[in-house]
Write a protein that holds these residues in place. Structure first.
Motif, mmCIF file in Angstrom:
data_model
loop_
_atom_site.group_PDB
_atom_site.id
_atom_site.type_symbol
_atom_site.label_atom_id
_atom_site.label_comp_id
_atom_site.label_asym_id
_atom_site.label_seq_id
_atom_site.Cartn_x
_atom_site.Cartn_y
_atom_site.Cartn_z
ATOM 1 N N SER A 1 12.554 -5.027 5.283
ATOM 2 C CA SER A 1 12.541 -4.584 3.801
ATOM 3 C C SER A 1 11.223 -4.809 3.309
ATOM 4 O O SER A 1 10.628 -4.187 2.459
ATOM 5 C CB SER A 1 13.531 -5.234 3.111
ATOM 6 O OG SER A 1 14.909 -4.530 3.528
ATOM 7 N N VAL B 1 8.529 -2.682 4.577
ATOM 8 C CA VAL B 1 8.573 -1.166 3.898
ATOM 9 C C VAL B 1 8.018 -1.338 2.447
ATOM 10 O O VAL B 1 7.112 -0.443 2.124
ATOM 11 C CB VAL B 1 10.010 -0.704 3.896
ATOM 12 C CG1 VAL B 1 10.087 0.419 3.046
ATOM 13 C CG2 VAL B 1 10.534 -0.584 5.292
ATOM 14 N N GLU C 1 4.178 -1.563 2.713
ATOM 15 C CA GLU C 1 3.773 -0.278 3.115
ATOM 16 C C GLU C 1 3.757 0.644 1.927
ATOM 17 O O GLU C 1 3.027 1.586 1.776
ATOM 18 C CB GLU C 1 4.530 0.346 4.082
ATOM 19 C CG GLU C 1 4.173 -0.525 5.461
ATOM 20 C CD GLU C 1 5.211 -0.091 6.825
ATOM 21 O OE1 GLU C 1 6.016 0.591 6.464
ATOM 22 O OE2 GLU C 1 4.842 -0.697 7.860
ATOM 23 N N THR C 2 4.784 0.800 0.974
ATOM 24 C CA THR C 2 4.999 1.593 -0.025
ATOM 25 C C THR C 2 4.063 1.461 -0.950
ATOM 26 O O THR C 2 3.465 2.375 -1.757
ATOM 27 C CB THR C 2 6.183 1.452 -0.715
ATOM 28 O OG1 THR C 2 7.360 1.848 0.662
ATOM 29 C CG2 THR C 2 6.623 2.413 -1.442
ATOM 30 N N TYR D 1 11.905 4.290 -4.285
ATOM 31 C CA TYR D 1 11.828 2.909 -3.299
ATOM 32 C C TYR D 1 12.448 1.832 -4.357
ATOM 33 O O TYR D 1 12.337 1.761 -5.593
ATOM 34 C CB TYR D 1 10.260 2.587 -3.202
ATOM 35 C CG TYR D 1 9.694 3.595 -2.210
ATOM 36 C CD1 TYR D 1 9.843 3.911 -0.888
ATOM 37 C CD2 TYR D 1 8.519 4.474 -2.780
ATOM 38 C CE1 TYR D 1 9.196 4.568 -0.132
ATOM 39 C CE2 TYR D 1 8.155 5.536 -2.081
ATOM 40 C CZ TYR D 1 8.312 5.684 -0.806
ATOM 41 O OH TYR D 1 7.892 6.417 0.128
#
Length: 495
Positions: A238, A241, A244-245, A363
């Motif tokens: 998590s 992610v 990366e987001t 997100y």
């Protein structure tokens, strides 16, 4: 025929005496015993550097060296001359080192200042060369700086060196060579630097968590503590992610990495405890667990006393006094926080299903919600909201109303086409346009809405492709949840 290469050492010595352009003492020492051919090669090497910049004879060598070091560092920081003018940069470094050695060897002032002058000449050439080549590679230059700022030189030294080497080859011939670089090659270089930046951020913020997880696996966590391992790996994924987001949002990165580190640390403790328990009797293990429980006795006692006091006071006296009222208020506030958290969780789940694939992405960022708008379709150079974007913004309004945030931060981003100043202004105006729409709907208080433009500073993809530029042209909304306010405790001293 006379052999001209057969020159005696006395002849060599005579050359050094009568030649007013003889090399420095260092080279004279190094060349002792050389033949004429070798000496000629040495002389040609000495003559290959640029003409030294003249320095005041009264200049303090140590001060001049310090200033040169600072100017080299500044040029590297501002113009990245190590790759955009690699040869001249290395020349400046070489003669800086020569000057430092001159001082160390206590050579005469003139020799020190001459080497500093040569280094200065190289530095000037490097800055000129970089100024002519870097504009044609502005996206690559910006991405490289992001990678360096993220710590790529520390965590990904070899990969950085490889990319820098490829870039230096393309900039060696100056602006003419840069103009011949294909767009796809520029895009590939930018992508490699952005990938390096992301890897460095992960290493910085997730390195410890990864080490704990890998170390626990080596101890046998898959068999010993599988449930805790699964939770730690999920938290780690998590966090990856989240980074990366939104890798450039320090709050998101820090919160995500902390969550991963906490879970990984727990895994390490549980696994190590289980390993150490092997060969011990159940009684010994129980005693250790009891000792660990005792370390939390203060907290456990507080919780127990809190619960007992509330139960006793409620039973004995239905007309709660100020102390009991305070306990009741705290309980109510806690229940409110739980209810609020559940409501936010439901709102996040609903938000993820509210938009089409081409409209927006949603997100989670800890307890915050990021809505990345992809289909506002601003006209080129314009910050006016197109009519066709109203439906999408209507969906955004519904999500915001459902989430009931305490704060809505709106960020505008552009690709790198055009000047940075124009893009910065445009991104700010587009963020403001979305903010004005949100204010007009009265979905949240005006004071809770803020907007900011970042121009092309935070690319998610290389700008060399149409898809990459489309991804980078975006408006992000970051929703901060409403915090449940605690009911003030009653004043027992009130009259």
């Amino acid at each position: 025929m006379k052999n001209t290469n057969n020159v005696t050492s006395s002849t060599f010595a005579t050359i050094l005496v009568v030649n007013p352009q003889a090399p420095s003492t260092r080279l004279r020492r190094a060349c002792t015993g050389l033949g004429v051919f070798a000496l000629a090669v040495a002389f040609s090497g000495c003559a290959s550097h640029p003409k030294p910049l003249a320095l005041d004879a009264n200049t303090n060598p140590n001060t001049a060296i310090t200033q040169l070091e600072q100017d080299l560092a500044a040029a590297e920081q501002e113009q990245q001359i190590s790759v955009f003018a690699e040869k001249d940069y290395k020349g400046a470094q070489k003669y800086l080192k020569e000057a430092q050695n001159d001082v160390k060897d206590k050579d005469d002032r003139d020799e020190v200042l001459k080497d500093i002058g040569v280094a200065r000449a190289y530095l000037g050439m490097a800055k000129t060369h970089s100024a002519s080549t870097s504009p044609g590679l502005s996206d690559v230059m910006a991405s490289r700086k992001l990678a360096l700022d993220a710590g790529a030189a520390k965590f990904n030294k070899d990969e950085l060196k490889d990319i820098d080497g490829d870039l230096a080859e393309r900039t060696e011939k100056g602006a003419e060579g840069v103009n011949k670089i294909k767009l796809e090659d520029k895009t590939e270089l930018q992508k490699r630097y952005l990938d390096l930046e992301l890897a460095a951020i992960k290493s910085t913020y997730l390195g410890d968590a990864k080490a704990h997880i890998e170390g626990s696996k080596k101890l046998g966590a898959k068999k010993i503590s599988p449930t805790t391992l699964k939770m730690a790996e999920e938290k780690y994924k998590s966090a990856e992610v989240a980074i990366e987001t939104d890798r450039h949002n320090s709050t998101v990165v820090q919160n995500a990495s902390k969550s991963a580190l906490d879970a990984a640390t727990k895994l390490a403790v549980v696994t190590e405890t289980a390993v150490n328990a092997k060969g011990r009797t159940p009684e010994q293990i129980a005693l250790e667990i009891e000792q660990q429980r005792s370390s939390n006795a203060a907290l456990a006692g507080t919780v127990q006393a809190y619960s007992s006091a509330l139960a006793t006071s409620t039973t004995q006296n239905k007309n709660l006094d100020s102390e009991n009222q305070d306990l009741a208020n705290k309980t109510k506030a806690l229940s409110g926080e739980i209810s609020s958290a559940k409501a936010q969780e439901a709102a996040i789940a609903k938000a993820e299903k509210s938009f089409g694939k081409d409209e927006a992405e949603v997100y989670r960022q800890g307890d915050k919600l990021l809505i990345r708008l992809k289909a506002l379709n601003f006209k080129s150079g314009s910050a006016s909201l197109p009519n066709e974007s109203i439906d999408l913004l209507g969906k955004v309004r519904e999500v915001v109303a459902e989430f009931n945030p305490s704060k809505v931060q709106i960020e505008g981003h552009t690709d790198s086409v055009g000047s940075a100043a124009v893009n910065m202004k445009l991104s700010k105006e587009r963020a403001e346009a979305v903010a004005k729409y949100m204010i007009s709907t009265k979905v949240v208080n005006e004071d809770a809405i803020s907007s900011e433009g970042f121009g092309p500073e935070k690319p998610l993809k290389p700008n060399g492709t149409r898809a990459g530029r489309a991804t980078n042209r975006r408006v992000d909304l970051i929703l901060t949840p409403m915090q449940q306010q605690q009911t003030p405790a009653s004043d027992n001293n009130a009259g």
